[in-house]
Write a protein that holds these residues in place. Sequence first.
Motif, PDB file in Angstrom:
ATOM      1  N   HIS A   1       0.404  -1.585  -0.215  1.00  0.00           N
ATOM      2  CA  HIS A   1      -0.326   0.194   0.279  1.00  0.00           C
ATOM      3  C   HIS A   1       0.618   1.176   0.226  1.00  0.00           C
ATOM      4  O   HIS A   1       2.046   1.202   0.750  1.00  0.00           O
ATOM      5  CB  HIS A   1      -1.421   0.378   1.304  1.00  0.00           C
ATOM      6  N   SER A   2      -0.057   2.559  -0.647  1.00  0.00           N
ATOM      7  CA  SER A   2       0.931   3.376  -0.625  1.00  0.00           C
ATOM      8  C   SER A   2      -0.114   4.716  -0.328  1.00  0.00           C
ATOM      9  O   SER A   2      -1.059   4.573  -1.456  1.00  0.00           O
ATOM     10  CB  SER A   2       1.483   3.898  -1.950  1.00  0.00           C
ATOM     11  N   GLY A   3      -0.119   5.272   0.361  1.00  0.00           N
ATOM     12  CA  GLY A   3      -0.780   6.144   0.613  1.00  0.00           C
ATOM     13  C   GLY A   3      -2.423   5.593   0.808  1.00  0.00           C
ATOM     14  O   GLY A   3      -2.359   4.762   1.662  1.00  0.00           O
ATOM     15  N   ASP A   4      -3.536   5.703   0.541  1.00  0.00           N
ATOM     16  CA  ASP A   4      -5.090   4.984   0.497  1.00  0.00           C
ATOM     17  C   ASP A   4      -4.747   4.389  -0.709  1.00  0.00           C
ATOM     18  O   ASP A   4      -6.046   3.350  -0.203  1.00  0.00           O
ATOM     19  CB  ASP A   4      -5.559   5.898   0.828  1.00  0.00           C
ATOM     20  N   VAL A   5      -3.893   3.513  -0.966  1.00  0.00           N
ATOM     21  CA  VAL A   5      -4.028   2.740  -2.286  1.00  0.00           C
ATOM     22  C   VAL A   5      -3.399   1.360  -2.156  1.00  0.00           C
ATOM     23  O   VAL A   5      -2.553   1.342  -2.060  1.00  0.00           O
ATOM     24  CB  VAL A   5      -3.674   2.909  -3.505  1.00  0.00           C
ATOM     25  N   ALA A   6      -4.189   0.141  -1.423  1.00  0.00           N
ATOM     26  CA  ALA A   6      -3.503  -0.827  -1.538  1.00  0.00           C
ATOM     27  C   ALA A   6      -3.902  -1.483  -2.276  1.00  0.00           C
ATOM     28  O   ALA A   6      -5.027  -2.075  -3.262  1.00  0.00           O
ATOM     29  CB  ALA A   6      -4.444  -1.531   0.061  1.00  0.00           C
ATOM     30  N   LEU A   7      -2.714  -3.010  -2.757  1.00  0.00           N
ATOM     31  CA  LEU A   7      -3.091  -3.612  -3.616  1.00  0.00           C
ATOM     32  C   LEU A   7      -2.961  -5.306  -3.105  1.00  0.00           C
ATOM     33  O   LEU A   7      -2.357  -5.580  -2.213  1.00  0.00           O
ATOM     34  CB  LEU A   7      -1.817  -3.612  -4.880  1.00  0.00           C
ATOM     35  N   LEU A   8      -3.421  -5.981  -3.658  1.00  0.00           N
ATOM     36  CA  LEU A   8      -3.452  -7.284  -3.144  1.00  0.00           C
ATOM     37  C   LEU A   8      -2.792  -8.075  -4.872  1.00  0.00           C
ATOM     38  O   LEU A   8      -4.084  -8.051  -5.926  1.00  0.00           O
ATOM     39  CB  LEU A   8      -4.511  -8.437  -2.473  1.00  0.00           C
ATOM     40  N   ALA A   9      -1.789  -8.892  -4.418  1.00  0.00           N
ATOM     41  CA  ALA A   9      -1.734 -10.249  -5.539  1.00  0.00           C
ATOM     42  C   ALA A   9      -1.899 -11.222  -5.235  1.00  0.00           C
ATOM     43  O   ALA A   9      -0.775 -11.983  -4.406  1.00  0.00           O
ATOM     44  CB  ALA A   9      -0.415  -9.584  -6.577  1.00  0.00           C
ATOM     45  N   VAL A  10      -2.527 -12.277  -6.426  1.00  0.00           N
ATOM     46  CA  VAL A  10      -2.312 -13.857  -5.739  1.00  0.00           C
ATOM     47  C   VAL A  10      -2.113 -15.022  -7.070  1.00  0.00           C
ATOM     48  O   VAL A  10      -2.681 -14.279  -8.279  1.00  0.00           O
ATOM     49  CB  VAL A  10      -3.955 -13.854  -5.129  1.00  0.00           C
ATOM     50  N   GLY A  11      -2.014 -15.911  -7.066  1.00  0.00           N
ATOM     51  CA  GLY A  11      -1.747 -16.641  -7.623  1.00  0.00           C
ATOM     52  C   GLY A  11      -1.275 -17.795  -7.381  1.00  0.00           C
ATOM     53  O   GLY A  11      -1.553 -18.533  -6.356  1.00  0.00           O
ATOM     54  N   ARG A  12      -1.651 -19.307  -8.277  1.00  0.00           N
ATOM     55  CA  ARG A  12      -1.345 -20.278  -7.822  1.00  0.00           C
ATOM     56  C   ARG A  12      -0.567 -20.871  -8.460  1.00  0.00           C
ATOM     57  O   ARG A  12      -0.453 -20.439  -9.725  1.00  0.00           O
ATOM     58  CB  ARG A  12      -2.747 -21.055  -7.693  1.00  0.00           C
ATOM     59  N   GLY A  13       0.517 -21.882  -7.784  1.00  0.00           N
ATOM     60  CA  GLY A  13       0.789 -22.488  -8.745  1.00  0.00           C
ATOM     61  C   GLY A  13       1.822 -24.241  -7.903  1.00  0.00           C
ATOM     62  O   GLY A  13       0.829 -24.630  -7.070  1.00  0.00           O
ATOM     63  N   GLN A  14       2.669 -24.495  -7.767  1.00  0.00           N
ATOM     64  CA  GLN A  14       3.162 -25.358  -7.456  1.00  0.00           C
ATOM     65  C   GLN A  14       3.803 -25.195  -5.804  1.00  0.00           C
ATOM     66  O   GLN A  14       3.642 -23.955  -5.468  1.00  0.00           O
ATOM     67  CB  GLN A  14       4.804 -26.201  -7.709  1.00  0.00           C
ATOM     68  N   ALA A  15       3.666 -26.482  -5.158  1.00  0.00           N
ATOM     69  CA  ALA A  15       3.807 -26.032  -3.725  1.00  0.00           C
ATOM     70  C   ALA A  15       4.815 -24.878  -3.384  1.00  0.00           C
ATOM     71  O   ALA A  15       6.459 -25.064  -3.505  1.00  0.00           O
ATOM     72  CB  ALA A  15       3.971 -26.779  -2.639  1.00  0.00           C
ATOM     73  N   GLY A  16       4.628 -23.975  -2.870  1.00  0.00           N
ATOM     74  CA  GLY A  16       5.671 -22.532  -2.260  1.00  0.00           C
ATOM     75  C   GLY A  16       5.745 -21.736  -3.283  1.00  0.00           C
ATOM     76  O   GLY A  16       6.811 -20.760  -2.735  1.00  0.00           O
ATOM     77  N   PHE A  17       4.836 -21.571  -3.930  1.00  0.00           N
ATOM     78  CA  PHE A  17       4.549 -20.323  -5.040  1.00  0.00           C
ATOM     79  C   PHE A  17       4.413 -19.335  -4.842  1.00  0.00           C
ATOM     80  O   PHE A  17       3.794 -19.107  -3.664  1.00  0.00           O
ATOM     81  CB  PHE A  17       2.966 -20.705  -5.899  1.00  0.00           C
ATOM     82  N   GLU A  18       5.369 -18.513  -5.416  1.00  0.00           N
ATOM     83  CA  GLU A  18       5.321 -16.457  -4.222  1.00  0.00           C
ATOM     84  C   GLU A  18       5.492 -15.857  -5.905  1.00  0.00           C
ATOM     85  O   GLU A  18       5.297 -16.402  -6.740  1.00  0.00           O
ATOM     86  CB  GLU A  18       6.675 -16.746  -3.731  1.00  0.00           C
ATOM     87  N   VAL A  19       4.263 -14.887  -5.108  1.00  0.00           N
ATOM     88  CA  VAL A  19       4.269 -13.535  -6.257  1.00  0.00           C
ATOM     89  C   VAL A  19       4.507 -12.028  -5.201  1.00  0.00           C
ATOM     90  O   VAL A  19       4.458 -12.143  -3.678  1.00  0.00           O
ATOM     91  CB  VAL A  19       2.874 -13.439  -6.684  1.00  0.00           C
ATOM     92  N   GLY A  20       5.091 -11.135  -6.004  1.00  0.00           N
ATOM     93  CA  GLY A  20       5.469 -10.472  -5.125  1.00  0.00           C
ATOM     94  C   GLY A  20       4.395  -9.001  -5.734  1.00  0.00           C
ATOM     95  O   GLY A  20       4.762  -8.525  -7.169  1.00  0.00           O
ATOM     96  N   VAL A  21       4.218  -8.075  -4.751  1.00  0.00           N
ATOM     97  CA  VAL A  21       4.294  -6.763  -5.301  1.00  0.00           C
ATOM     98  C   VAL A  21       3.972  -5.159  -4.726  1.00  0.00           C
ATOM     99  O   VAL A  21       4.184  -5.704  -3.489  1.00  0.00           O
ATOM    100  CB  VAL A  21       1.675  -6.971  -6.065  1.00  0.00           C
ATOM    101  N   ASP A  22       4.580  -4.058  -5.378  1.00  0.00           N
ATOM    102  CA  ASP A  22       4.740  -2.715  -4.298  1.00  0.00           C
ATOM    103  C   ASP A  22       3.946  -2.015  -5.413  1.00  0.00           C
ATOM    104  O   ASP A  22       3.484  -1.792  -6.855  1.00  0.00           O
ATOM    105  CB  ASP A  22       5.553  -3.015  -5.049  1.00  0.00           C
ATOM    106  N   VAL A  23       3.768  -0.713  -4.548  1.00  0.00           N
ATOM    107  CA  VAL A  23       2.588   0.018  -5.893  1.00  0.00           C
ATOM    108  C   VAL A  23       2.781   1.150  -5.472  1.00  0.00           C
ATOM    109  O   VAL A  23       4.013   1.415  -3.568  1.00  0.00           O
ATOM    110  CB  VAL A  23       1.399   0.204  -5.552  1.00  0.00           C
ATOM    111  N   GLU A  24       3.589   2.690  -5.806  1.00  0.00           N
ATOM    112  CA  GLU A  24       4.008   3.548  -5.088  1.00  0.00           C
ATOM    113  C   GLU A  24       3.517   5.405  -5.758  1.00  0.00           C
ATOM    114  O   GLU A  24       2.928   4.741  -6.503  1.00  0.00           O
ATOM    115  CB  GLU A  24       5.985   3.984  -5.482  1.00  0.00           C
ATOM    116  N   THR A  25       2.852   6.029  -4.742  1.00  0.00           N
ATOM    117  CA  THR A  25       2.561   6.874  -4.808  1.00  0.00           C
ATOM    118  C   THR A  25       3.150   7.860  -5.973  1.00  0.00           C
ATOM    119  O   THR A  25       4.513   8.147  -5.502  1.00  0.00           O
ATOM    120  CB  THR A  25       1.877   7.437  -3.604  1.00  0.00           C
ATOM    121  N   VAL A  26       3.083   8.713  -6.687  1.00  0.00           N
ATOM    122  CA  VAL A  26       4.061   9.630  -7.874  1.00  0.00           C
ATOM    123  C   VAL A  26       3.586  10.465  -6.784  1.00  0.00           C
ATOM    124  O   VAL A  26       2.885  11.275  -6.776  1.00  0.00           O
ATOM    125  CB  VAL A  26       3.803  10.102  -8.631  1.00  0.00           C
TER     126      VAL A  26
END
Length: 209
Positions: A70-95
């Motif tokens: 999240h940045s300021g009042d905006v929040a993001l969630l990233a979700v994905g499926r894969g093999q055991a231990g699958f990972e995803v990352g997300v970042d957001v920045e306010t200009v």
Amino acid sequence: MSEAPLPVPALDHDEIHIWRTRWSGGAGEVAFASLLAAYAGPGAPPIQRGERGKPCFPPPFDTLGFNWSHSGDVALLAVGRGQAGFEVGVDVETVRPRARALELSKRFFAPDETAMLVALPEAERLGGFLTLWTAKEAVLKAHGGGLSYGLHRVSFSLPGGVATPGHFEGDVGPAPGWRVQPLLLGDGLVSAVAWRGHERNVRVFTFPL
């Protein structure tokens, strides 16, 4: 009597789902917990923290990878499926103006990245800095090392203003194994999502609060 689970779109192994909502003092995190329980399905355990503090589900629910930012009042969630231990990352920045962008780049980025930023027209420099920053953060959040792993250890090029994996050091590598995609969320926001493996279709949804 338990509440009915939130309805969520079907999520297959060729997609990443992005949910956008307002952070509202942490209300976004509560909404994300409800969404994740719905994606995980019946018997979903509480969200736990991994060895380095990254939120996760324990086995056998760890085929569902997720991350939020999240940045300021905006929040993001990233979700994905894969093999055991699958990972995803997300970042957001306010200009917003960052007078120390080049100073931060010299301190935390790879030298080649700082040279790229210096070579940009001044009007494009902040956008380039935030594009690099969000791509790096997305990768390191998916990896689990976070900022302590070292932003300089995941370096990018900027062809056409798009962050493209260049050289990743240590167990986060190799760089060609990663997919890093910018999220076009409108003016005033720069964001990226990252995961290892094959190309996936990224779909963006809005969760109203």
